[in-house]
Design an enzyme around this catalytic site. Structure first.
Site, PDB file in Angstrom:
ATOM      1  N   SER C  27       0.829  -1.208   0.000  1.00 54.04           N
ATOM      2  CA  SER C  27       0.000   0.000   0.000  1.00 54.04           C
ATOM      3  C   SER C  27       0.865   1.260   0.000  1.00 54.04           C
ATOM      4  CB  SER C  27      -0.878  -0.008   1.257  1.00 54.04           C
ATOM      5  OG  SER C  27      -1.588   1.200   1.344  1.00 54.04           O
ATOM      6  N   GLY C  52      -3.395   3.900   1.353  1.00 57.65           N
ATOM      7  CA  GLY C  52      -4.160   4.042   2.584  1.00 57.65           C
ATOM      8  C   GLY C  52      -5.322   5.010   2.398  1.00 57.65           C
ATOM      9  N   ASN C  75       9.828   8.102   3.861  1.00 53.66           N
ATOM     10  CA  ASN C  75       8.715   8.889   3.351  1.00 53.66           C
ATOM     11  C   ASN C  75       7.867   9.354   4.515  1.00 53.66           C
ATOM     12  OD1 ASN C  75       5.687   7.890   3.367  1.00 53.66           O
ATOM     13  ND2 ASN C  75       6.959   6.039   3.284  1.00 53.66           N
ATOM     14  N   ASN C 105      -6.367  -0.604   1.760  1.00 60.34           N
ATOM     15  CA  ASN C 105      -5.665  -0.305   3.009  1.00 60.34           C
ATOM     16  C   ASN C 105      -6.407   0.842   3.694  1.00 60.34           C
ATOM     17  OD1 ASN C 105      -3.295   1.518   4.284  1.00 60.34           O
ATOM     18  ND2 ASN C 105      -2.581  -0.607   4.264  1.00 60.34           N
ATOM     19  N   CYS C 135       0.987   3.169  10.428  1.00 59.53           N
ATOM     20  CA  CYS C 135       1.518   4.307   9.685  1.00 59.53           C
ATOM     21  C   CYS C 135       2.257   5.231  10.650  1.00 59.53           C
ATOM     22  CB  CYS C 135       0.434   5.093   8.981  1.00 59.53           C
ATOM     23  SG  CYS C 135       1.128   6.514   8.092  1.00 59.53           S
ATOM     24  N   LYS C 170      -2.076  -5.131   9.228  1.00 54.19           N
ATOM     25  CA  LYS C 170      -0.678  -4.843   8.889  1.00 54.19           C
ATOM     26  C   LYS C 170       0.072  -4.350  10.112  1.00 54.19           C
ATOM     27  CE  LYS C 170       2.034  -2.352   5.480  1.00 54.19           C
ATOM     28  NZ  LYS C 170       1.911  -1.635   4.193  1.00 54.19           N
ATOM     29  N   GLY C 222      12.455  -0.225   1.796  1.00 48.50           N
ATOM     30  CA  GLY C 222      13.463  -0.598   0.813  1.00 48.50           C
ATOM     31  C   GLY C 222      14.390  -1.695   1.320  1.00 48.50           C
TER      32      GLY C 222
END
Ligand SMILES: Cc1cc2nc3c(=O)[nH]c(=O)nc-3n(C[C@H](O)[C@H](O)[C@H](O)COP(=O)(O)OP(=O)(O)OC[C@H]3O[C@@H](n4cnc5c(N)ncnc54)[C@H](O)[C@@H]3O)c2cc1C
Ligand SMILES: Cc1cc2nc3c(=O)[nH]c(=O)nc-3n(C[C@H](O)[C@H](O)[C@H](O)COP(=O)(O)OP(=O)(O)OC[C@H]3O[C@@H](n4cnc5c(N)ncnc54)[C@H](O)[C@@H]3O)c2cc1C
Ligand SMILES: Cc1cc2nc3c(=O)[nH]c(=O)nc-3n(C[C@H](O)[C@H](O)[C@H](O)COP(=O)(O)O)c2cc1C
Ligand SMILES: Cc1cc2nc3c(=O)[nH]c(=O)nc-3n(C[C@H](O)[C@H](O)[C@H](O)COP(=O)(O)O)c2cc1C
Ligand code: FES
Ligand code: FES
Lengths: 254, 313, 313, 254
Positions: C27, C52, C75, C105, C135, C170, C222
């Protein structure tokens, strides 16, 4: 022995077979002092990936020119980058690292498998006067491109391949027991662990002194990180500084 | 004269631990320092922080102990070391010649063991002890203390009770709240906090379909973790008053400066030593160059400039 | 025919959510899927997991929102999205044409808000909802739920009560014990667990001497984080029974295979989409090639081979 | 417009000044379709560091040869690697990305600062028949190496430098107000944000339509990640897909 952090200049790169290359570097400090069995730690990238230096055995030295040669198999990220280096490029090299072979043999037998034949090549040059014999094992004939390379120093060559495409079929163990009856006073071994273990056992049985060059994953190469530690007899060994060459009987954990 | 002045500009006093430069070495990445004497003058380091030391010798973990990962590495050395007696008898006398403060990283299986170790190390030649409650690679002790504020505090108290040296407590990043741990060890009396130890990670050998490292998991270090380390330093600097030693992925002066600006009073070079064995000394040139460019007289004037309000609390 | 057979070998059933391939998108890294139609056939994906979504539109964070770090990126988008109504009216009908399962999401500021969102999304065209309690870039909700087992469970129960769809939860990696959270959300009834979301990190702009990102901290993703992600997958796979979707730094088939062997039933490609926009589909070729080489018929036969005992509990 | 993921072949690299280079790439899909103002996203490394692609404006296109040119300043890790690319090397390129400029101006004025002059150069070529004027600002004379490059398309050039070493001393704002009285019917602006804001304000005051090309940190370039989002009038804008070119009055958050 003093270790140097040097900027080495690439002066040549050659294909030895489909997946193996030789790179020649001008790096006088190391050329002057490196002995057979030692290695260098090469930085292939100035970026953070690949991050660590890579250990490669010193395969040849030319003291006059101040050059050393490394022979390496193109395996992963770092060796692929190394394979792209061009004459004139510079590489950061740390070395010479580790301890070399005991060179006192009168009738030496070198036993190598795969890229283990790279450090043994410098040894062959150093022992040239003693006319060392060499026993080489490979999976297929193409693995034994070393024949030509060793010719000058080791006219006496014994070859084995797993598939029988060159020399005797089987591993080096197919020829070793008989060779060990021929009066060699020291075996110098470098190759895959199963091979070294088997050779060491055969030498012990035949009472031929045996030196092995071990390979372990190394992060520092300087004895600082203990990545390369292995069990010795009665004590821990750091392969990078106590080795990579050991007398076979010193090694408890292969 | 210029040399003297530069050094002076880099000086730092960590709760009584006086360092000529704000750069030390991360435990376990610099051996006992003696391994690096071909590459740098040890006395030009702020301090040498040596490999984690335990009461008895330890053989460490079996199997492969290190592997490279993207911009980082995993290790599961598992505190292999010759034990504190060997250190005191063999290593410390050798180090003494180099006239560099020695910080001894210690690990034990109980608060009492940490205390005992600290007591044994309360000798001339040792400048400080660094409590390792964050080693992810050993079963007993190690990270178990580092994830529980009460247990961490108990270890700190034991160590404080047994030493006259400066006590540094090294935090684990493998926690929900690093500030909770920081506050707990500060309250327990630690003189200095160092952070971060390694993140727990692993790599699978897909050809053999099993974990690649002998100990299954290992500690992730190197540039990959730097964003996490800087963030934790930034968070902790806003909560505690004790000086901080920041580390995690420092590969050059710019990386080190992130930590100072995030509130670290000193930094440690770890994995970077493997790539450039001169780094822990040479990094100071870059720091001085930056200080000149930004017209900063003392490196300590940089500490915390990126924090809210522009300084450490 | 060959095509059909390959597809069959990659099929996976996640608690009733049937996917043709075990690869979905992470997501926030794949927009709404429509952004990638020039590069790949959406219907060749296992599923599209979209950005999201919140009850009301969100503008996200101000300032710089992303920055590269060693082998990763940070991010702090902050859940910018057009809101669930827009999604239902504008985006979902467009996605419907591609005949690919859609996973939405969702993020809310309270368990009730998550429930309300799930209710609104309980419509044809949505295959599953993924609860984002991890998040790191928003103040209300987000990671606050993801670090507290009770709060996480409350969210899951609300969502389960309001939807007939498969519910995926998640998890955040920014916790001391990922298994504690996994067990809590499993007990609360989640059908599937996905992991990991981003690690909290930051970068300091040393020239301006302030945090570089607008939101100060950001989420690290990453290849840099892959060792942590694989480790968490490996840990959780040993504790829970529900299927897992593994993610974190997958850049190629070998990376994805680490997750399967560590116990993931499916994987998600995130940051990798930015580097190679075909990756979420092309990665399947590499997985099949590996399966051939290792004489594995079904990708599900790989799941958990690296776990103790060689399989998922 | 269709976006392509292409393997581009480097066919040339030139220094433009001390820190700026031009690289020419064979990439027919993109050469065929790219319009002025669009950009490409270039992967400079196959390793994980540097990780992300880098956005670079299309500075020139040769449709017959199927080549595009990028002009870039060597700034950090990625552009340093790019600067080492040799003819024959391949790069992965995604493009063309974003929306280009509105080309309907009859009497265009291009206003550029720094590397903003790279995408404007392709625009100058496309507007050549309208004989665009160009106003260039730099810190020092060497920044305005663009003079020669633009000569063919823009014989009418106005120059400013911060230090007065070339053209008028000051920023482009030293000349702009007067230029805006000369009947230009559209200003095309690309450069640092403060410059673009000032130019946009002056254009608004002079009632000259103004297009700006924004720069934001971009992770995907595809409208998927929202890294590049900025506040528009009444809605959010994605610089990578809604832009990078906007009418100045569309932008609320510079
Ligand atoms: C003392 C020593 C001498 C060596 N001499 C030679 C030589 O002369 N010629 C030669 O071809 N190879 C030699 N090797 C092996 C060589 O270091 C690896 O092949 C090389 O590091 C592979 O790097 P890569 O990134 O290309 O491959 P990767 O994909 O990273 O790894 C491929 C294999 O190399 C091993 N390897 C990777 N990095 C290291 C490291 N830092 N330390 C040890 N092993 C590593 C990995 O465990 C893996 O098995 C030597 C290794 C050691 C320890
Ligand atoms: C649409 C667009 C078009 C561009 N066109 C050109 C051009 O034609 N010529 C030119 O020289 N430059 C151009 N740039 C800027 C160029 O992308 C950066 O200079 C380049 O990415 C620097 O990368 P680096 O690794 O060398 O430097 P770094 O050290 O990584 O960064 C240097 C500077 O570049 C910025 N940057 C780095 N990565 C990105 C990214 N992914 N997205 C946006 N900014 C980034 C950083 O924020 C920093 O300010 C453009 C940027 C955008 C967004
Ligand atoms: C090989 C290795 C061994 C380590 N051993 C120890 C140790 O014994 N005690 C300790 O506190 N930290 C140990 N660490 C952690 C480092 O001191 C440091 O906290 C961590 O590596 C982060 O810094 P870096 O990214 O600069 O390496 C070790 C790290 C590595 C890589
Ligand atoms: C730009 C960006 C935006 C993201 N947005 C969300 C989001 O909205 N919801 C969510 O659950 N995860 C979000 N994530 C996290 C990813 O889905 C994924 O969990 C994480 O990036 C790890 O995978 P990766 O390393 O493959 O990217 C985002 C990640 C990135 C890089
Ligand atoms: S490789 Fe570091 S101690 Fe041997
Ligand atoms: S760069 Fe990803 S949306 Fe614009």
């Amino acid at each position: 022995m003093t270790k140097f952090l040097c900027t080495a200049k690439v002066v040549g790169q050659y294909m030895l077979n489909a997946t193996t290359k030789q790179i020649d570097l001008i790096v006088p400090e190391i050329a002057r002092t490196a002995v057979p069995g030692q290695f260098v730690n090469v930085q292939v990238s100035r970026h953070t990936a690949p991050l660590l230096r890579r250990p490669l055995g010193v395969a040849a030295v030319n003291r006059e020119d101040g050059t050393i040669s490394l022979m390496y198999r193109i395996l992963g990220e770092a060796t692929r980058i190394l394979a792209d280096a061009c004459s004139g490029d510079t590489l950061s090299v740390v070395g010479p690292l580790g301890h070399g072979f005991d060179l006192t043999a009168k009738k030496p037998l070198l036993i190598g498998g795969g890229l283990g034949l790279a450090p043994l090549y410098y040894l062959a040059a150093a022992l040239a006067k003693q006319k060392p014999a060499v026993l080489m094992g490979g999976r297929i004939a193409d693995d034994l491109f070393w024949q030509d390379i060793y010719q000058d120093y080791c006219p006496e060559q014994y070859l084995t391949t797993d598939d029988g495409s060159l020399g005797t079929q089987g591993t080096v163990m197919a020829l070793l027991p008989e060779l060990l009856t021929k009066g060699y006073d020291c075996a110098y071994v470098c190759g895959p662990v199963p091979m070294m273990k088997a050779v060491a056992a055969a030498c012990a049985a035949a009472k031929v002194p045996c030196q092995v060059s071990l390979e372990r994953y190394m992060a520092c190469g300087l004895g600082a990180c203990l990545s390369c530690s292995c069990g010795g007899v009665g004590k821990r060994l750091k392969v990078c500084t106590d080795g990579p060459v050991f007398w076979a009987q010193e090694v408890a954990e292969w | 004269m210029v040399k003297a002045r530069s050094t002076h500009r880099l000086a730092v006093n960590l709760a009584g631990l006086k360092l000529k430069t704000p750069v030390t070495t991360a435990s376990g990445t610099f051996g006992f320092g003696l391994e690096f004497t071909d590459f740098l003058d040890l006395h030009k380091l702020g301090a040498v922080t040596v490999k984690g030391t335990t009461l008895l010798p330890r053989a460490g973990n079996k199997g492969q102990r290190a592997v490279e990962t993207p911009s980082g590495m995993l290790n599961c050395v598992g505190l292999e070391n010759p034990g504190v007696e060997y250190f005191l008898q063999e290593t410390l006398p050798k180090l003494a010649k180099y006239k560099v403060p020695v910080i001894v990283n210690i690990a034990g299986a109980s608060p009492e063991e940490y205390g005992e170790l600290a007591g044994k190390l309360d000798v001339p030649g040792v400048a400080a002890v660094e409590i390792n409650i964050s080693c992810p690679n050993v079963k007993e002790g190690g990270i178990a203390f580092g994830t529980n504020p009460r247990a961490a505090a108990a270890v700190v108290r034991q160590v404080k009770d047994h030493t006259s040296k400066v006590v540094i407590t090294k935090l684990s990043p493998n926690v929900t709240s690093i500030t909770e741990l920081a506050l707990a060890v500060e309250a327990a009396g630690t003189d200095v906090i160092s952070l971060i130890n390694t993140l727990i990670g692993m790599k699978i050998d897909i050809e053999h379909q099993r974990p690649l490292l002998g100990n299954i998991t290992g500690g992730l270090s190197g540039p990959a973790v730097r964003p996490v380390a800087v963030r934790m330093c930034y968070e902790v600097a806003q909560q505690v008053k004790v000086p901080l030693i920041g580390m995690g992925g420092i590969m050059n002066a710019a990386d080190a400066l992130e930590f100072f600006l995030a509130g670290a009073n000193a930094v440690a070079v770890g994995t970077g030593n493997f790539v450039d064995p001169t780094l822990a000394v040479s990094i100071c040139d870059g720091i001085l160059e930056y200080m000149d460019r930004h017209k900063v007289q003392q490196v300590q004037d940089l500490v915390g400039l990126a924090l809210p309000g522009g300084k450490r609390r």
